[in-house]
Design an enzyme around this catalytic site. Structure first.
Site, short mmCIF file in Angstrom:
data_model
loop_
_atom_site.label_atom_id
_atom_site.label_comp_id
_atom_site.label_asym_id
_atom_site.label_seq_id
_atom_site.Cartn_x
_atom_site.Cartn_y
_atom_site.Cartn_z
CG LEU A 1 8.08 29.72 -51.61
CD1 LEU A 1 8.29 28.35 -52.24
CD2 LEU A 1 7.20 29.59 -50.37
CG ASP A 2 11.86 32.83 -46.23
OD1 ASP A 2 11.52 33.94 -46.66
OD2 ASP A 2 11.54 32.39 -45.12
CE LYS A 3 20.82 31.10 -50.98
NZ LYS A 3 22.13 31.72 -50.62
CB THR B 1 11.28 28.05 -47.85
OG1 THR B 1 11.56 28.52 -46.52
CG2 THR B 1 9.95 27.32 -47.84
NE ARG C 1 13.31 30.90 -41.46
CZ ARG C 1 14.20 31.65 -42.09
NH1 ARG C 1 13.88 32.26 -43.23
NH2 ARG C 1 15.40 31.80 -41.59
#
Length: 314
Positions: free
Chosen positions: A134-136, A138, A233
């Site tokens: 997961l993105d930082k 998120t 996104r």
């Protein structure tokens, strides 16, 4: 050091040796088997061979398996929010602001560092058992394998798009209805830190549905059919509904016409993309049962939704 003697059966004559070994060792990944062959840990008659070499059938392969650490990541005593665990998997609820695994400029404080402290055996697995990220900024659910068999199985499920992932997101704009974005994604041609919709990119499909509408914003559910970097996104920005708090794909903070001071302050202060991995479903690597987990929407997103209901009502 573990030593195995493997007899390639005659029925596999004509197959590449890496493929034949993969069939004989179903718990091991193809990439790991290829690495063993290339490093000389797999021998036929004390001689090395290439992964692409063809089997004649009835070869005897001597294989040495070293239980060595797969990375130099350090274990750190960092709190983990564990939703579920057993001998094969760990499901965690990652907070916003935490990087999934170490990389350039982020060697410490990551989820992987925390996992290595929690379970020392994870150092023997590629990426400490992490099979997706997961993105930082998120938040939400992420599954980790605890052994090679589970890791191989989960990676295959990811590749087959059979792991169901549902997200909650808050976007700019008033959506009339949900839909599907089916647009390929690749690295941005000018900014290598970004992704972009591109005809030459990899297949990417996002399904989205409206949960709540506000005057100038929408709370949506997004379901990934594929799992490209920054997919939700990029896709939501592409169709004109970028996520609140996403400066990379959403640009500057947007204020609705005649926005109240309370709404302006809330939008300014929301400093991460409003995206949460809410639900995760998969087939358990050992039992074959379908398992699902949910993680409640975090407090910062709940507070944003409350402000929208008060100061941006539909």
């Amino acid at each position: 050091m573990e030593k195995l003697t493997i007899l390639i059966p005659e029925r596999m004559s004509g197959l590449r040796l890496d493929v034949a070994l993969s069939e004989m060792l179903p718990d091991q990944s193809r990439s790991k088997i290829t690495a063993w062959i290339r490093s000389g840990d797999a021998l036929i008659g004390q001689k090395t061979f290439k992964p692409k070499d063809k089997s004649n059938g009835m070869e005897v392969i001597e294989l040495k398996i070293s239980k060595t650490q797969n990375n130099d990541w350090s274990a750190e005593d960092i709190p983990l929010s564990i939703v579920y665990e057993d001998d094969d998997i760990i499901v965690v609820n990652k907070p916003a602001g935490q990087v999934t695994h170490p990389g350039a400029g982020n060697r410490n404080g990551t989820l992987a560092n925390a996992l290595l402290h929690y379970d020392d055996n994870l150092k023997l697995l590629d990426r400490a058992g992490i099979v997706h990220r997961l993105d930082k900024d998120t938040s939400g659910l992420l599954v980790v394998a605890r052994n090679e068999k589970s890791q191989k199985n989960l990676v295959e499920q990811m590749q087959m798009h059979s792991v169901a992932r549902e997200y909650s997101a808050i976007v700019y704009g008033h959506m009339v209805a949900g839909g599907t974005v089916d647009e390929p994604i690749s690295r941005h041609s000018k900014d290598r830190t970004k992704q972009a919709v591109s005809k030459s990119g990899k297949e990417a499909v996002t399904h989205y549905r409206v949960i709540d509408r506000y005057q100038s914003h929408t709370h949506i559910k997004a379901v990934l059919e594929t799992g490209r970097t920054h997919q939700i996104r990029v896709h939501m920005s592409h169709i004109g509904y970028p996520l609140i708090g996403d400066p990379i794909y959403g640009g500057k903070v947007r204020f609705p016409k005649k926005a109240s001071e309370e709404l302006k302050v809330a939008l300014k202060k929301f400093n991460r993309q409003a995206l949460h991995a809410k639900k995760l479903s998969l087939t358990h690597p050992s039992s074959g049962s379908t398992l699902s987990w949910k993680a409640p929407i975090p407090d910062d997103m709940l507070a944003m939704l409350e402000v929208l209901s008060m100061y941006d009502p539909c």
